[in-house]
Design an enzyme around this catalytic site. Structure first.
Site, mmCIF file in Angstrom:
data_model
loop_
_atom_site.group_PDB
_atom_site.id
_atom_site.type_symbol
_atom_site.label_atom_id
_atom_site.label_comp_id
_atom_site.label_asym_id
_atom_site.label_seq_id
_atom_site.Cartn_x
_atom_site.Cartn_y
_atom_site.Cartn_z
ATOM 1 N N ASN A 9 0.870 -1.178 0.000
ATOM 2 C CA ASN A 9 0.000 0.000 0.000
ATOM 3 C C ASN A 9 0.907 1.229 0.000
ATOM 4 O O ASN A 9 1.511 1.553 1.013
ATOM 5 C CB ASN A 9 -0.880 -0.051 1.260
ATOM 6 C CG ASN A 9 -1.709 1.201 1.433
ATOM 7 O OD1 ASN A 9 -1.809 2.028 0.530
ATOM 8 N ND2 ASN A 9 -2.310 1.343 2.607
ATOM 9 N N LYS A 11 0.132 4.299 -0.233
ATOM 10 C CA LYS A 11 -0.484 5.481 0.402
ATOM 11 C C LYS A 11 -0.243 6.719 -0.472
ATOM 12 O O LYS A 11 -0.222 6.596 -1.692
ATOM 13 C CB LYS A 11 0.040 5.634 1.834
ATOM 14 C CG LYS A 11 -0.098 4.320 2.625
ATOM 15 C CD LYS A 11 0.149 4.462 4.089
ATOM 16 C CE LYS A 11 -0.006 3.099 4.769
ATOM 17 N NZ LYS A 11 0.130 3.158 6.207
ATOM 18 N N HIS A 94 -9.168 0.717 5.053
ATOM 19 C CA HIS A 94 -7.887 0.969 5.715
ATOM 20 C C HIS A 94 -8.091 1.903 6.912
ATOM 21 O O HIS A 94 -8.914 2.812 6.857
ATOM 22 C CB HIS A 94 -6.887 1.577 4.724
ATOM 23 C CG HIS A 94 -5.502 1.613 5.285
ATOM 24 N ND1 HIS A 94 -5.094 2.610 6.137
ATOM 25 C CD2 HIS A 94 -4.475 0.746 5.162
ATOM 26 C CE1 HIS A 94 -3.833 2.356 6.505
ATOM 27 N NE2 HIS A 94 -3.441 1.231 5.929
ATOM 28 N N GLU A 96 -6.534 4.348 7.988
ATOM 29 C CA GLU A 96 -6.381 5.787 7.710
ATOM 30 C C GLU A 96 -7.646 6.343 7.055
ATOM 31 O O GLU A 96 -8.008 7.499 7.281
ATOM 32 C CB GLU A 96 -5.132 6.017 6.834
ATOM 33 C CG GLU A 96 -3.866 5.821 7.655
ATOM 34 C CD GLU A 96 -2.676 5.278 6.886
ATOM 35 O OE1 GLU A 96 -2.647 5.380 5.643
ATOM 36 O OE2 GLU A 96 -1.765 4.726 7.543
ATOM 37 N N GLU A 166 -5.054 -5.373 10.558
ATOM 38 C CA GLU A 166 -4.023 -4.356 10.779
ATOM 39 C C GLU A 166 -4.298 -3.632 12.083
ATOM 40 O O GLU A 166 -5.077 -2.657 12.112
ATOM 41 C CB GLU A 166 -4.037 -3.341 9.630
ATOM 42 C CG GLU A 166 -3.740 -3.939 8.275
ATOM 43 C CD GLU A 166 -3.198 -2.892 7.322
ATOM 44 O OE1 GLU A 166 -2.064 -3.038 6.888
ATOM 45 O OE2 GLU A 166 -3.909 -1.910 7.051
ATOM 46 N N GLY A 172 2.697 1.970 10.841
ATOM 47 C CA GLY A 172 3.610 3.097 10.693
ATOM 48 C C GLY A 172 4.312 3.489 11.978
ATOM 49 O O GLY A 172 4.924 4.553 12.065
ATOM 50 N N SER A 212 3.743 -2.419 10.281
ATOM 51 C CA SER A 212 5.204 -2.422 10.476
ATOM 52 C C SER A 212 5.868 -3.750 10.113
ATOM 53 O O SER A 212 6.812 -4.170 10.783
ATOM 54 C CB SER A 212 5.561 -1.996 11.903
ATOM 55 O OG SER A 212 5.108 -0.667 12.145
HETATM 56 P P1 PGA Z 1 3.120 0.068 7.671
HETATM 57 O O1 PGA Z 1 1.652 0.274 7.058
HETATM 58 O O2 PGA Z 1 3.677 -1.185 7.049
HETATM 59 O O3 PGA Z 1 3.886 1.312 7.250
HETATM 60 O O4 PGA Z 1 2.975 -0.049 9.144
HETATM 61 C C1 PGA Z 1 0.798 -0.832 6.888
HETATM 62 C C2 PGA Z 1 -0.491 -0.360 6.310
HETATM 63 O O5 PGA Z 1 -0.937 0.747 6.622
HETATM 64 O O6 PGA Z 1 -1.106 -1.087 5.510
#
Ligand code: PGA
Length: 249
Positions: A9, A11, A94, A96, A166, A172, A212
């Site tokens: 992803n 983003k 997601h 976010e 997740e 992140g 992560s």
């Molecule tokens: P990350 O993000 O690997 O940077 O923690 C995962 C995600 O948001 O799908």
């Protein structure tokens, strides 16, 4: 069918030139075997990404789409628009999107239905916040997120669904769920699907872990029996790191 999947992803990262460079670098890694490799660049670069990734085996997905089919929704993107540029898969739910754009279970149920109506595959994301885990409410939160958005679907639709657990506290942050925490939740999720549908359907659904995932921890997480791969954010922006993660499966 249950498969090994690693999805990146991107983003809101990578301009046009960076999108090309990253796809070229991934293609140069050659064959990823039977692992399904998916990348999700921004809407603006999806058509370009589809062209660049053609014949490489790398699939291109969208990071979101609107719940309506068409109409007066300024700034939004419909499933038919995605299909028309060769997009077969969309990431929905997601954290976010939920946290910053007000997406809730009801909106997501509509988005999932709209995607399926357009014959698209869905990578459906969900996961608890840190407070939920601290208060031992994480199983309830995950259960309601999945049930509210997906459990009205007929069994036949589930061949188009990939689940992505997740935990929000791991996205992140550099902090990851332990392989045991991931396995515990993935087994719980598979059990929920089994209770709602049946064992064969539950056994067929791919459940990805996200939060992560890095080259250094991917192998241990992916080795767990109910973890079928990963949804990767930050580490998907480096061809070397993403490739190492794919090859850890
Ligand atoms: P990350 O993000 O690997 O940077 O923690 C995962 C995600 O948001 O799908």
């Amino acid at each position: 069918m249950r498969s090994k999947i690693v999805a990146g992803n991107w983003k809101m990262n990578n301009d046009q030139a960076e999108t090309s460079t990253l796809i070229d670098a991934l293609k140069a890694q050659g064959d990823f075997g039977t692992t399904r490799v998916i990348i999700a660049p921004s809407f603006v670069h999806l058509a370009q990404a589809v062209t660049l990734a053609a014949d490489s085996g790398i699939e291109v997905a969208a990071q979101n789409m609107h719940e309506a089919t068409s109409g007066a929704y300024t700034g939004e993107v419909s499933p038919a628009m995605l299909s028309s540029v060769g997009i077969q898969t969309v990431i929905l739910g997601h954290s976010e999107r939920r946290a910053y754009f007000g997406e809730n279970d009801a909106t997501l149920a509509k988005k999932v239905t709209n995607a399926l109506d357009h014959d698209m595959d869905v990578v459906f994301c969900f996961g608890e916040e840190l407070e939920d885990r601290k208060s031992d409410n994480h199983f309830n939160v995950v259960k309601s997120q999945i049930a509210n958005a997906l459990f009205a679907l007929p069994a036949a639709s589930w061949s188009k669904i990939v689940l992505a657990y997740e935990p929000v506290w791991a996205i992140g942050t550099g902090e990851t769920a332990s392989p045991e925490q991931a396995q515990e939740m993935h087994a719980f999720i598979r059990g929920l699907v089994q209770d709602q549908y049946d064992a064969a359907l539950a056994d067929d659904v791919s459940i990805l872990y996200g939060g992560s995932v890095k080259p250094g921890n991917a192998q241990e997480i992916f080795s767990k029996q109910d973890v079928d791969g990963g949804l990767i954010g930050g580490a998907a922006l480096s061809a070397a790191d993403f490739t190492t993660i794919i090859k850890s499966i």
